[in-house]
Write an enzyme that holds these catalytic residues in place. Structure first.
Site, PDB file in Angstrom:
ATOM      1  N   SER A  39       0.802  -1.225   0.000  1.00 30.72           N
ATOM      2  CA  SER A  39       0.000   0.000   0.000  1.00 30.72           C
ATOM      3  C   SER A  39       0.835   1.275   0.000  1.00 30.72           C
ATOM      4  CB  SER A  39      -0.935   0.020   1.220  1.00 30.72           C
ATOM      5  OG  SER A  39      -0.191  -0.043   2.428  1.00 30.72           O
ATOM      6  N   ASP A 324      -2.150   8.916   7.349  1.00 32.20           N
ATOM      7  CA  ASP A 324      -3.139   8.125   8.091  1.00 32.20           C
ATOM      8  C   ASP A 324      -2.401   7.236   9.091  1.00 32.20           C
ATOM      9  OD1 ASP A 324      -2.085   6.031   6.613  1.00 32.20           O
ATOM     10  OD2 ASP A 324      -3.859   5.730   5.359  1.00 32.20           O
ATOM     11  N   HIS A 327       0.559   5.376   6.628  1.00 31.61           N
ATOM     12  CA  HIS A 327       1.224   5.865   5.422  1.00 31.61           C
ATOM     13  C   HIS A 327       1.675   7.322   5.533  1.00 31.61           C
ATOM     14  CE1 HIS A 327      -1.753   2.721   4.299  1.00 31.61           C
ATOM     15  NE2 HIS A 327      -0.682   2.215   3.708  1.00 31.61           N
TER      16      HIS A 327
END
Length: 364
Positions: A39, A324, A327
């Site tokens: 991600s 977040d 990340h």
């Protein structure tokens, strides 16, 4: 339509095969960049999967020209920044790329994916590294059928292969209570297991013609908001930071071993942990003021529940290290991209990406 695309692609790669990569602003330094990871660098491959690991909703992409695309950031990821520095356009996701969008490479990264196939199963749908490699082979098979094996090998040998794997093998495997791995392996044994598999996977990419590899190490995962939120004092988890150290050490050893045993292979290792340490220690010099909580999220350190659909994020995103629970912000991604591209051996070993791109490469 497919034949039209292949005609364009054939012409494109033939030109690139005849001319060495050239640096300079606005000039493409390499033919293409192919991206494998999770991600941190996914840009939409999970959008249409039955997966809980998605970021194709607002406020993700709030500062990105295309809005929410599946990037787990308010804007750019690190590979977006690197692509621009290489003179390339942003690299499209494998799931969405078609036609001439694929001319400069493909991004195969998938949120929740790991080196191990079983990693990330709590999120249901994801594309593990082995499957990402198979997707890359499918891309190459399609191109080779029209371009020819020799021309293809020469072109791919000059492309950048960016790989950033391993975070989820800890966060969404080893550290998860419903996984057996923590009871089966100590930290060193698990790092050995992961990097043995990792070496096989990178060798598979080599056997497909890849020669110029950029491998990102793991960051200080004990200092991300999700882990900070689990500490009553809100401090970094030294246990988690120490846990991933053997992985990074093993990756460096792996790079040296593969370099000695695979003719023509070249590596760049990004020391993400050291980069993060530098950014936090010198936050104000980078214009950053918030280093210990997410810009978008809920709970302690805004890391107990990650960024929800249509949640209002912090307005001063340029001052945050984390977007977040897991990340970085675009600001930090761009800082790291620049360090990886043109930095010295403090952060990148043995050469930076700019130097790697300019290396003449024998294709074996």
């Amino acid at each position: 339509m497919a034949q039209f695309w292949f005609s364009i692609l054939l012409a494109f790669f033939m030109v690139l095969t005849a001319v060495s990569g050239q640096g300079g602003r606005g000039r493409e330094m390499v033919p293409a960049m192919f991206i494998f990871g999770d991600s941190l660098i996914d840009n939409g491959n999970n959008n249409n999967l039955p997966s809980f690991a998605k970021a194709n909703y607002f406020p993700y992409g709030i500062d990105f020209n295309g809005g929410p695309t599946g990037r787990f950031s308010n804007g750019y990821t690190m590979v977006d920044g690197i692509a621009e520095l290489l003179g390339l356009p942003l690299i499209p996701a494998y799931s969405e790329a078609s036609g001439d969008q694929m001319l400069h490479g493909v991004n195969y990264a998938s949120a929740a994916a790991g080196i191990l196939d079983i990693t990330g199963r709590n999120f249901v749908g994801r594309i593990p590294f082995d499957q990402q490699i198979r997707n890359f082979q499918t891309t190459l098979d399609q191109i080779t059928a029209n371009l020819g094996a020799d021309n293809m090998a020469r072109a791919i040998g000059r492309c950048i292969i960016f790989v950033g794997m391993g975070s989820n093998d800890y966060l969404n495997n080893y550290l998860m209570p419903n996984y057996p791995t923590r009871g089966q392996y100590n930290g060193q044994q698990y790092a050995d297991l992961l990097v043995d598999k990792y070496a096989q996977q990178l060798t598979s990419l080599y056997n497909l013609g890849a020669r110029k590899f950029v491998v990102a190490g793991l960051g200080l995962m004990g200092c991300i908001p999700s882990i900070l939120a689990q500490s009553p004092a809100g401090g970094c988890s030294e246990e988690v930071n120490q846990l991933v150290l053997p992985f990074n050490a093993n990756v460096k050893t792996m790079i040296n071993s593969l370099s000695a045993n695979l003719p023509g292979i070249k590596f760049t290792y990004i020391d993400v942990a050291h980069m993060f340490q530098d950014i936090v220690a010198n936050a104000r010099s980078y214009g950053l003021t918030v280093v210990n909580r997410g810009c978008c999220g809920i709970g302690r350190n805004r890391g107990q529940i990650t960024c929800l659909p249509f949640q209002t994020p912090c307005p001063n995103r340029e001052q945050y290290v984390f977007w977040d629970a897991f990340h970085p912000t675009e600001k930090v991604n761009v800082i790291m991209a620049r360090k990886a591209f043109s930095g010295d051996r403090t952060f990148i070993y043995p050469v930076n990406i700019e130097q790697l791109a300019n290396l003449d490469n024998e294709t074996n």
